[in-house]
Design an enzyme around this catalytic site. Structure first.
Site, PDB file in Angstrom:
ATOM      1  N   SER A 576      45.809  47.114  36.531  1.00  0.00           N
ATOM      2  CA  SER A 576      44.495  46.906  37.253  1.00  0.00           C
ATOM      3  C   SER A 576      44.373  47.089  38.639  1.00  0.00           C
ATOM      4  CB  SER A 576      44.010  45.637  37.058  1.00  0.00           C
ATOM      5  OG  SER A 576      42.981  45.275  38.055  1.00  0.00           O
ATOM      6  N   TYR A 589      44.988  36.422  38.141  1.00  0.00           N
ATOM      7  CA  TYR A 589      44.832  37.726  37.811  1.00  0.00           C
ATOM      8  C   TYR A 589      45.582  38.677  38.453  1.00  0.00           C
ATOM      9  CZ  TYR A 589      42.595  41.814  35.490  1.00  0.00           C
ATOM     10  OH  TYR A 589      42.162  42.831  34.890  1.00  0.00           O
TER      11      TYR A 589
END
Length: 698
Positions: A576, A589
């Site tokens: 990501s 995350y």
């Protein structure tokens, strides 16, 4: 007429047939499809069917007879109007006036095009004159196991007489072509009133005035042969000389097969990468565990349709059922001489039989590999081809079983086999095959593929030619996803990437299904957006376990398989933008994604010597179609940016440099670029985010 059969399936549906009315071509196609649906009657691509109708000649407006026949390379089980050829029957018969004998066979095939009636015809096959020179309205040329057993028995002509009396003709082995058509015509003229003809070492011709009569005639003839063989087997008491060894239990067979298949795949891929298939059904086990295996296997197959797909003979492995397959180096060292010997024998076969105009030698690796006590493997260019080769060798086993029960099995002489395998017309057919896709012959294992980005990646890789194994924790989603692919393209394995044993079982299924893996894509994931003080240990642990530990274990176990194959490979990790950018409310995350990225760089450096490339695709803002936006992540990100959930898609599109919405398919294109185009890239990160300046890697 008889409708109850023991050895073949009666599939004629009166209501369905009635829908076609008097359309003889439609009825011929219907008959073809139901004959092809029973593998005991004929296998994929095997056999041929035809019908003759009266049509208006577009040039003279006169009535002419037209023969409709399966075109070259077709399959009767899936035959449609688009797959047949329509020829003027009389023009085809007029070719007798210009036929110059056996040396003229190849030229005759070219002349079939001068007989075309339907301009939308497929290329006529070499079987065309076999049907055209016979007078019947509907004809079936089939390769039933029972009939080929009769045809391959050493006293085939006598056995034909014993089973059917004077009602069946018999023609000795001859390569398909115009002269064989003349032999069939002569056989019929010499034996008027027969219901069919047995072709020595080849198959069966049957016919009828209607499509249904031809269908029933075929079934009855096959049933009679099957009953005869069944009686002979009972009289003999055993087949294949009885059993030499016992099979391992089912689970142990599958375990052995899954361990061995990547090694076999690597050895079979010395010239070009291959896809595998495994079979351990009762028919296979009876043969491979028998006393007669050593005698029968080297003899080769008898029917041309069999050995064209299986090669002239299988490779029988010199491995015991209690062999420890965990030591890859030791097993490969033991297997390599057998493969070298097989390749040399195939080269000797080619050199002995070749002619001045023979095509160049083809891949010398085995197609069929037998592991006594365990099962039968096959390897070919794609899953359909290897599955069909496996099925054809089962047909060959059935033929050997029947012929041995009747008297003794005979195979085609090597020169005859070579002349078919390296027939220039067969070579021309191979040259007409479409170009393979970029990922053809490769197997991709994708986590998180039940939907969203993972499914889009699987779709893209499959579209580009790969076989795909979809994995996810939700079986219902996987089943639904796999149903979107054509047969022989995809499989699935339920896999929880936080559990090592679950990954092991998923990889095992991939190996059993396709022979190994080439591409590993870790797309499984979840997203939790919370400030530091609200992030719980449970939040932290699940992010680390799914994204980081899961990636680690997938790579660790996957590399073991890739090294067994020795073919290199690709690992693609879906990370990501958040692994590169410091954003609010994202400590758990973002940290996990950064770990994924750096682990990928570390593995790229470590695995390069094995030609295993490790790369990363960084998505950002994939809202439409992404599974992570179905949970609390959307609310967390909306809160972090001070907007509503409904405003998120527009927000993410506006913030990238290109002002583009990013879709799962865009991420899939990034993966394909790395595995299908950028074949000299490793340790790379591709951002698929519309352009985020703060996420630029350089």
């Amino acid at each position: 007429m008889q409708k109850n059969f023991k050895h073949v399936n009666y599939l004629w549906d009166e209501k369905k047939a009635a829908q076609f009315g008097d359309d003889q071509v439609a009825l011929f196609l219907y008959r073809s499809n139901i004959l092809g649906a029973d593998l005991r009657i004929t296998n994929y691509g095997g056999g041929n069917t035809s019908c003759k109708t009266i049509e208006k000649d577009p040039l003279t407006n006169e009535d002419v007879e037209v023969m409709w026949i399966k075109g070259s390379g077709g399959d009767i089980g899936t035959l449609t109007k688009a797959g047949i050829a329509g020829l003027y029957t009389e023009r085809l018969r007029d070719l007798k006036n210009v036929y110059g004998g056996l040396e003229d066979e190849d030229r005759m095939v070219g002349l079939f095009n001068h007989c075309i009636y339907d301009l939308n015809s497929k290329a006529p096959s070499i079987d065309t004159p076999l049907h055209g020179l016979l007078p019947f309205k509907h004809i079936d040329h089939l390769h039933p196991d029972a009939l080929i057993a009769v045809a391959a028995a050493k006293d085939s002509e006598q056995v034909t007489k014993e089973i059917w009396g004077d009602t069946m003709g018999w023609v000795p082995w001859q390569r398909p072509g115009f002269d064989l058509g003349l032999q069939l015509e002569k056989c019929l003229n010499d034996n008027p009133g027969i219901r069919g003809i047995v072709l020595g070492s080849h198959g069966l011709f049957t016919w009828g005035d209607t499509s249904y009569e031809s269908y029933i005639n075929s079934l009855e003839v096959i049933e009679m042969a099957s009953e005869y063989i069944e009686k002979k087997i009972k009289e003999k008491g055993s087949v294949f000389g009885g059993q030499k060894l016992q099979s391992l239990p089912k689970e142990e067979r599958l375990e052995k097969a899954s361990q061995l298949m990547p090694m076999l795949r690597g050895l079979c891929s010395s010239e070009a990468r291959m896809i595998g298939h495994f079979n351990d059904n009762d028919i296979v086990l009876e043969f491979i565990n028998s006393n007669d295996l050593e005698r029968l296997a080297p003899m080769g197959t008898s029917c041309p349709d069999h050995f064209l797909r299986t090669k002239i003979q299988p490779l029988v492995l010199d491995l015991k059922t209690d062999e420890d397959l965990s030591d890859t180096d030791a097993i490969l060292k033991k297997l390599q001489p057998s493969f070298q010997k097989y390749r040399q024998e195939y080269k000797d076969y080619y050199d002995t039989c070749k002619k001045s105009n023979s095509p160049a030698i083809r891949d010398a690796n085995p197609v069929i590999i037998i592991y006594p006590g365990v099962g039968m493997f096959s390897f070919a260019k794609n899953k359909q081809t290897t599955r069909v080769a496996n099925e054809f060798y089962i047909n060959a086993i059935n033929v050997m079983r029947g012929a041995e029960a009747i008297s003794a099995y005979t195979s085609l002489p090597r020169q005859e086999a070579f002349d078919i395998e390296y027939w220039l017309l067969e070579e021309a057919k191979l040259q007409r095959m479409p170009k393979e896709k970029p990922l053809s012959r490769r197997v991709a294992f994708i986590t998180g593929a039940g939907g969203g980005i993972g499914k889009a990646i699987a779709d893209k890789l499959a579209e580009e030619g790969a076989n795909v194994v979809l994995s996810d924790i939700a079986e219902d989603r996987l089943q639904e996803a796999v149903d979107t692919y054509a047969r022989d393209v995809a499989s699935y394995a339920v896999c929880d990437v936080t559990k090592n044993e679950s990954i092991t079982e998923a990889y095992k299924k991939a190996c059993l299904e396709f022979g190994g893996i080439d591409i590993i894509v870790h797309s499984a994931g979840l997203a939790i957006s919370k400030p530091l003080t609200e992030t719980t240990d449970a939040d932290w642990d699940i992010l680390q376990n799914v994204l980081v530990k899961g990636q680690f274990e997938l790579a660790k176990q996957g590399v073991t398989i890739l090294r067994k194959q020795g073919l290199g490979g690709d690992i693609i990790n879906i990370a990501s933008k958040n692994g590169l950018v410091s954003g609010p409310n994202n400590v758990g995350y973002g940290t996990a994604k950064a770990a994924q990225q750096h682990m990928s760089r570390l593995l790229a450096a470590e695995l390069a010597a094995d030609k295993i490339r490790v790369n990363v695709v960084n998505p950002d803002g994939v809202i439409v179609g992404s599974k992570i936006w179905e949970g609390d992540w959307a609310e967390g990100r909306a809160k972090a940016y001070g907007i509503s959930v409904e405003e998120l898609p527009a927000h993410y599109a506006k913030r990238n440099l290109l002002n583009e919405i990013i879709y799962p398919a865009d991420i899939a294109n990034g993966v394909f670029a790395l595995v299908g185009i950028l074949d000299k890239s490793t340790g790379n990160i591709i951002n698929v985010d519309g352009g985020m300046a703060n996420a630029f890697v350089r």
